[in-house]
Design an enzyme around this catalytic site. Structure first.
Site, PDB file in Angstrom:
ATOM      1  N   HIS A  38       0.834  -1.198   0.000  1.00  0.00           N
ATOM      2  CA  HIS A  38       0.000   0.000   0.000  1.00  0.00           C
ATOM      3  C   HIS A  38       0.871   1.251   0.000  1.00  0.00           C
ATOM      4  CE1 HIS A  38      -2.680  -2.884   2.334  1.00  0.00           C
ATOM      5  NE2 HIS A  38      -3.375  -2.606   1.242  1.00  0.00           N
ATOM      6  N   HIS A  77       1.204   4.642   1.898  1.00  0.00           N
ATOM      7  CA  HIS A  77       0.750   5.247   3.150  1.00  0.00           C
ATOM      8  C   HIS A  77       0.958   6.753   3.101  1.00  0.00           C
ATOM      9  CE1 HIS A  77      -0.079   1.658   5.818  1.00  0.00           C
ATOM     10  NE2 HIS A  77       0.290   1.125   4.661  1.00  0.00           N
ATOM     11  N   HIS A 126      -3.302   4.354   5.257  1.00  0.00           N
ATOM     12  CA  HIS A 126      -3.307   4.319   3.793  1.00  0.00           C
ATOM     13  C   HIS A 126      -3.551   5.719   3.241  1.00  0.00           C
ATOM     14  CE1 HIS A 126      -4.601  -0.181   3.481  1.00  0.00           C
ATOM     15  NE2 HIS A 126      -3.506   0.002   4.200  1.00  0.00           N
ATOM     16  N   HIS A 147     -11.745   1.147   1.559  1.00  0.00           N
ATOM     17  CA  HIS A 147     -10.657   0.289   1.111  1.00  0.00           C
ATOM     18  C   HIS A 147     -11.207  -0.743   0.140  1.00  0.00           C
ATOM     19  CE1 HIS A 147      -6.956  -2.017   1.280  1.00  0.00           C
ATOM     20  NE2 HIS A 147      -7.690  -3.096   1.441  1.00  0.00           N
ATOM     21  N   HIS A 195      -8.862   3.005  -2.275  1.00  0.00           N
ATOM     22  CA  HIS A 195      -8.017   4.161  -1.957  1.00  0.00           C
ATOM     23  C   HIS A 195      -6.991   4.321  -3.069  1.00  0.00           C
ATOM     24  CE1 HIS A 195      -8.283   2.905   2.584  1.00  0.00           C
ATOM     25  NE2 HIS A 195      -9.410   3.450   2.172  1.00  0.00           N
ATOM     26  N   ASP A 205      -4.300   1.768  -2.464  1.00  0.00           N
ATOM     27  CA  ASP A 205      -4.615   0.331  -2.530  1.00  0.00           C
ATOM     28  C   ASP A 205      -3.958  -0.310  -3.747  1.00  0.00           C
ATOM     29  OD1 ASP A 205      -6.186   0.371  -0.258  1.00  0.00           O
ATOM     30  OD2 ASP A 205      -8.068   0.601  -1.348  1.00  0.00           O
ATOM     31  N   HIS A 257       3.327  -5.361   3.784  1.00  0.00           N
ATOM     32  CA  HIS A 257       2.733  -5.955   4.976  1.00  0.00           C
ATOM     33  C   HIS A 257       3.073  -7.439   5.101  1.00  0.00           C
ATOM     34  CE1 HIS A 257       0.210  -2.473   6.083  1.00  0.00           C
ATOM     35  NE2 HIS A 257       0.252  -2.227   4.788  1.00  0.00           N
ATOM     36  N   ARG A 296       3.656  -4.443   9.439  1.00  0.00           N
ATOM     37  CA  ARG A 296       4.429  -3.773   8.392  1.00  0.00           C
ATOM     38  C   ARG A 296       5.857  -4.306   8.410  1.00  0.00           C
ATOM     39  NH1 ARG A 296       1.915   2.336   9.152  1.00  0.00           N
ATOM     40  NH2 ARG A 296      -0.233   1.622   9.327  1.00  0.00           N
TER      41      ARG A 296
END
Length: 169
Positions: free
Chosen positions: A67, A69, A85, A93, A102, A105, A145, A162
Site C-alpha cells: 500500500h 501510506h 493508507h 478500502h 483508496h 490500494d 505488509h 508492516r
C-alpha cells in the site's frame, strides 16, 4: 537540446533522472518489525503514466499486501510513522480500480520459496512531484505488509504488520 539529460543526487542517496518528460527515482526498502526485508522501489513517470517497480527480498514466502501510506516517514521500527493508507478521495478500502478503493490500494505481491518478489504497477492516477495533491505520491511511503490484502476489511484489508517501508522521495 533534445538529448540534454540531468542527473540529480538527492540527500537521501536516491537518484533522480529527468529527461524531457521522463522522471525516475529509486529508493531502498527498509526492513521493519524485526524482519530482514530489503529491496528497491523504482518509480518512473513518462507522460502521464507512473510505473512502480518493486524488487523485494528476504520476505516470508507467500502473499504480501502493498500500500501507499500517507506519510513519507519510515523512521519507526514498525513503520507506523508512515501513517494510514493514502486516501485523498476518502473512499472505502478495496481492490485497485474497483467500485471502491483508496489511491494507496496497490494490491498484493507474491514471494517465492526464497522470499523474492517483484511487482510492476502502472497507472495514470498518480504523478511524481506534480502540484495535484490527490495524485502526487512524492512524500508518501510504500509499505509492505506481513499478510495479504483481502480487499474487503476496512480500512486496511486485514494485511497484518508492516515488514518493509520505503519513502518516495
Amino acid at each position: 537540446m533534445k538529448n540534454l539529460k540531468f542527473l540529480l543526487f538527492a540527500a537521501s542517496g536516491a537518484l533522480v533522472t529527468s529527461c524531457g518528460t521522463m522522471k525516475t527515482m529509486t529508493d531502498t526498502i527498509n526492513s521493519k518489525s524485526g524482519t530482514s526485508t530489503q529491496g528497491t522501489a523504482k518509480f518512473s513517470q513518462e507522460g502521464k503514466t507512473v510505473t512502480m517497480d518493486l524488487n523485494v527480498y528476504k520476505l516470508t514466502p507467500g502473499t504480501h499486501a502493498v500500500h501507499i501510506h500517507e506519510f513519507g516517514d519510515c523512521s519507526s521500527t514498525d513503520a507506523k510513522s508512515a501513517g494510514g493508507h493514502w486516501n485523498p478521495s476518502k473512499d472505502e478500502h478495496g481492490k485497485w480500480d474497483s467500485e471502491h478503493f483508496h489511491m494507496g490500494d496497490i494490491g498484493n505481491l507474491v514471494a517465492d520459496k526464497n522470499g523474492t518478489a517483484r511487482l510492476i504497477f502502472k497507472t495514470d492516477k498518480w504523478c511524481l512531484g506534480c502540484s495535484d495533491e490527490s495524485k502526487n505520491i512524492v512524500g508518501k511511503a510504500i509499505v509492505i505488509h506481513s499478510g495479504k490484502d483481502d480487499f474487503h476489511t476496512q480500512p486496511t484489508g486485514d494485511a497484518g504488520g508492516r515488514v518493509g517501508c520505503v519513502e518516495i522521495k
